[in-house]
Enzyme design. Structure first.
Site, PDB file in Angstrom:
ATOM      1  N   ILE A 124       0.979  -0.921   0.147  1.00 33.51           N
ATOM      2  CA  ILE A 124       0.040   0.351   0.078  1.00 33.51           C
ATOM      3  C   ILE A 124       1.237   1.125   0.180  1.00 33.51           C
ATOM      4  CG2 ILE A 124      -1.763   1.447   0.952  1.00 33.51           C
ATOM      5  CD1 ILE A 124      -3.327  -0.858   2.619  1.00 33.51           C
ATOM      6  N   PRO A 125       0.942   1.866  -1.113  1.00 30.83           N
ATOM      7  CA  PRO A 125       2.357   3.040  -0.830  1.00 30.83           C
ATOM      8  C   PRO A 125       2.279   3.889  -0.337  1.00 30.83           C
ATOM      9  CG  PRO A 125       0.684   2.360  -3.108  1.00 30.83           C
ATOM     10  CD  PRO A 125       0.416   1.484  -2.320  1.00 30.83           C
ATOM     11  N   CYS A 126       2.111   4.386   0.428  1.00 32.37           N
ATOM     12  CA  CYS A 126       2.165   5.778   1.909  1.00 32.37           C
ATOM     13  C   CYS A 126       3.516   6.176   0.720  1.00 32.37           C
ATOM     14  CB  CYS A 126       1.806   5.661   2.777  1.00 32.37           C
ATOM     15  SG  CYS A 126       3.198   3.980   3.226  1.00 32.37           S
ATOM     16  N   HIS A 127       4.144   5.752   0.553  1.00 25.30           N
ATOM     17  CA  HIS A 127       5.959   6.341  -0.091  1.00 25.30           C
ATOM     18  C   HIS A 127       5.501   7.019  -1.274  1.00 25.30           C
ATOM     19  CE1 HIS A 127       6.189   2.640  -2.342  1.00 25.30           C
ATOM     20  NE2 HIS A 127       6.468   2.824  -3.481  1.00 25.30           N
TER      21      HIS A 127
END
Length: 164
Positions: A124-127
């Site tokens: 889950i690409p919070c970056h």
């Protein structure tokens, strides 16, 4: 009680701890832990698959993930995390973009808070969330890791453009 399992993956930017059940991955977080948990015969296939897909991601061979995950959080947090998944590999968005995506444009701070509670880093690409002015904003794994992940993804996209 549901049994959980743990593996560690040594990425180019530090150790990643993978925790899951025999059905789904519960968390993927950077860790300071030195002890290595390797894939063993009794390792559930879902954890081995997560490990292998992370390895492919870091080698630049994988753009998406397709193993089962289980997110624990409020309905609002889950809506934010689902919206994060809409940000494509190599692209970025802002808290404002996510707030708009979930139909609550005034929830920018709440989106930021939900983003910080994400237990499934990279997948889950919070970056991929940056400031609306284009600057790098907080990341639980550290800004230097966020910068590395974004550059890693952009370099893969740039390579694909050259190959077309």
């Amino acid at each position: 009680m549901i049994k959980t399992y743990k593996l560690t993956y040594e990425s180019p930017i530090g150790v990643i701890e993978i925790i899951g059940t025999d059905k789904a991955i519960l968390s993927i977080l950077f860790s300071d832990e030195k002890k290595k948990e390797m894939i063993l015969d009794e390792t559930p296939p879902v954890l081995a698959e997560c490990y292998n897909q992370l390895d492919e991601y870091f080698k630049g061979e994988r753009l998406t993930f397709n193993f089962p995950i289980q997110c624990k959080g409020t309905e609002f947090q889950k809506s934010v995390w689902k919206a994060l998944e809409s940000i494509s590999y190599g692209k970025t968005g802002s808290y404002r973009d996510i707030a708009n995506t979930i139909g609550n444009e005034k929830a920018i701070r709440a989106v930021g808070n939900a983003n910080s509670k994400n237990m499934l880093s990279i997948v889950i690409p919070c970056h991929r969330i940056i400031g609306s002015n284009g600057t790098l904003t907080g990341y639980a794994g550290g800004i230097w890791r966020k910068k590395w992940l974004l550059e890693h993804e952009r370099s893969r996209i740039d390579t694909e453009k050259v190959m077309i």
